[in-house]
Enzyme design. Structure first.
Site, PDB file in Angstrom:
ATOM      1  N   PRO A  68       0.834  -1.208   0.000  1.00 33.02           N
ATOM      2  CA  PRO A  68       0.000   0.000   0.000  1.00 33.02           C
ATOM      3  C   PRO A  68       0.873   1.264   0.000  1.00 33.02           C
ATOM      4  O   PRO A  68       1.914   1.290   0.673  1.00 33.02           O
ATOM      5  CB  PRO A  68      -0.795  -0.100   1.306  1.00 33.02           C
ATOM      6  CG  PRO A  68      -0.588  -1.467   1.834  1.00 33.02           C
ATOM      7  CD  PRO A  68       0.625  -2.052   1.183  1.00 33.02           C
ATOM      8  N   GLY A 123       3.489   3.692   5.408  1.00 30.81           N
ATOM      9  CA  GLY A 123       4.532   3.326   6.369  1.00 30.81           C
ATOM     10  C   GLY A 123       5.171   1.986   6.083  1.00 30.81           C
ATOM     11  O   GLY A 123       5.977   1.501   6.873  1.00 30.81           O
ATOM     12  N   ALA A 156      10.530   3.371  -1.197  1.00 31.89           N
ATOM     13  CA  ALA A 156      11.887   2.805  -1.243  1.00 31.89           C
ATOM     14  C   ALA A 156      11.893   1.514  -2.061  1.00 31.89           C
ATOM     15  O   ALA A 156      12.818   1.258  -2.836  1.00 31.89           O
ATOM     16  CB  ALA A 156      12.376   2.535   0.171  1.00 31.89           C
ATOM     17  N   ALA A 157      10.832   0.703  -1.907  1.00 38.00           N
ATOM     18  CA  ALA A 157      10.795  -0.581  -2.617  1.00 38.00           C
ATOM     19  C   ALA A 157      10.678  -0.371  -4.130  1.00 38.00           C
ATOM     20  O   ALA A 157      11.290  -1.103  -4.918  1.00 38.00           O
ATOM     21  CB  ALA A 157       9.639  -1.431  -2.099  1.00 38.00           C
ATOM     22  N   ASP A 180      14.632   3.263   5.391  1.00 36.11           N
ATOM     23  CA  ASP A 180      13.733   2.540   4.489  1.00 36.11           C
ATOM     24  C   ASP A 180      14.512   1.885   3.347  1.00 36.11           C
ATOM     25  O   ASP A 180      14.373   0.685   3.086  1.00 36.11           O
ATOM     26  CB  ASP A 180      12.668   3.482   3.904  1.00 36.11           C
ATOM     27  CG  ASP A 180      11.608   3.862   4.923  1.00 36.11           C
ATOM     28  OD1 ASP A 180      11.823   3.629   6.122  1.00 36.11           O
ATOM     29  OD2 ASP A 180      10.552   4.396   4.516  1.00 36.11           O
ATOM     30  N   GLY A 194       7.012   1.358   3.375  1.00 31.56           N
ATOM     31  CA  GLY A 194       8.223   1.504   2.556  1.00 31.56           C
ATOM     32  C   GLY A 194       8.003   1.343   1.060  1.00 31.56           C
ATOM     33  O   GLY A 194       8.924   0.954   0.334  1.00 31.56           O
ATOM     34  N   SER A 195       6.787   1.655   0.576  1.00 36.49           N
ATOM     35  CA  SER A 195       6.515   1.424  -0.853  1.00 36.49           C
ATOM     36  C   SER A 195       7.434   2.261  -1.741  1.00 36.49           C
ATOM     37  O   SER A 195       7.927   1.784  -2.764  1.00 36.49           O
ATOM     38  CB  SER A 195       5.048   1.692  -1.188  1.00 36.49           C
ATOM     39  OG  SER A 195       4.775   3.074  -1.121  1.00 36.49           O
TER      40      SER A 195
END
Ligand code: MEV
Length: 319
Positions: free
Chosen positions: A107, A111, A116-117, A158, A113-114
């Protein structure tokens, strides 16, 4: 050129968010049940159709309705920056025509870490596609530069946990320290469904700290000691001790002004349903909370959190 795929997990901060921006330690772990996947594949060019668009790099992210030539993406945007950072690193001024497809089950602005991912998955997949896979250290450093666009003044936690996909004890500007978990434990992640960009809460905490440095410094230091005690509890095989530490950390996050009625409601519901401890996780004001639970009670506590307003729950084993 064969297609190249890379994935990156989500993350949760167990202890120490916000204080970590000011040099205090924090603990974060990957959440592998949710992921970003980036695939880079060669683009076939139809003869006679060598316009700039078909010759260049195209980015597709169906989840956010993105379908655009890379060069037309908003300057300063995260995806544009992530792609550009790879070309700059490899000294590539004329990248081969390719399509970058990004999908995600993490999501956004919650919070987990989307941001950074997405950066890590794109950077790895693109560098791999171009025949120059990058080491973790460089992937994380490039993703950190992109994080600065998202967050303003991120700590770097993150991009670090998402790149290495391992539990980390993170202190800003210090070498990465991963740690082992001799006794696995169960965490519930409860989603308020309220999107809350980290950049805003980090900016608000900075303003409050500038207005009242002594008070905030005391809070940050207290949170830093909680993170240290938590690492000790985990490494010595006593994860149940994390419960009270979570409650204490949540209190200090409330004091920082980054909790919200919705987060507090989910945290209280988890505690009342038998969680060993609970706190918000990440930037706050929305996004997710976490609760430490006995494995056998996880389903019942998830139900209680949903009744209290959570739009989604994830049960994850930290190991
Ligand atoms: C965000 O996941 C964690 C914060 O501490 C910001 C940061 O460390 O960059 C709120």
């Amino acid at each position: 050129m064969p297609a190249f795929t890379s994935t990156a997990p989500g993350k949760i901060i167990l202890f120490g968010e916000h204080a970590v921006v000011y040099g205090y330690p924090a603990l974060a772990v990957p959440v592998t049940k949710v992921r970003v996947r980036a695939t880079v594949s060669a683009r076939a060019i139809v003869s006679g159709d060598m316009g700039e668009e078909s010759a260049g790099v195209h980015v597709i992210a169906p989840g956010i309705g993105l379908d655009s030539p890379w060069s037309a993406l908003k300057p300063g945007g995260a995806v544009r920056a992530a792609v550009g950072s790879v070309f700059a690193t490899l000294g590539m001024s004329q990248p081969p025509p390719c399509t970058i497809k990004v999908t995600s089950t993490i999501p956004i602005a919650s919070g987990l870490g989307s941001g950074a991912a997405v950066s890590v998955a794109i950077i790895r997949a693109l560098a791999g596609f171009l025949g120059h896979p990058l080491p973790n250290e460089q992937v994380s450093a490039l993703a950190y530069e992109v994080e600065k666009i998202h967050h303003g003044t991120p700590s770097g936690i993150d991009n670090t946990v998402v790149t290495y996909a391992k539990p980390v004890f993170f202190v800003k500007d210090q070498p990465i320290a991963t740690f082992t978990i001799p006794q696995p434990f169960t965490i519930i992640i409860g989603d308020t469904g309220i999107s809350s960009p980290t950049k805003e809460t980090v900016g608000d905490v900075r303003q409050a700290w500038q207005a009242n440095p002594e008070r905030y410094q005391r809070i940050f230091a207290a949170v830093g000691s909680i993170a240290k005690s938590a690492r000790q509890a985990i490494e010595s095989g006593h994860p149940k001790r994390l419960g009270p530490l979570m409650d204490e950390n949540h209190y200090f996050l409330q004091e920082m002004g980054v909790s919200s009625p919705e987060l507090d409601r989910l945290v209280n519901a988890a505690r009342e349903a038998g969680a060993l401890g609970a706190k918000l996780s990440g930037g706050g004001r929305g996004g997710n909370m976490i609760a430490l639970v006995e494995e056998g009670e996880a389903d019942a506590i998830c139900l209680a959190i949903r009744k209290a307003g959570a739009v989604g729950t994830i049960i994850t084993q930290v190991k």
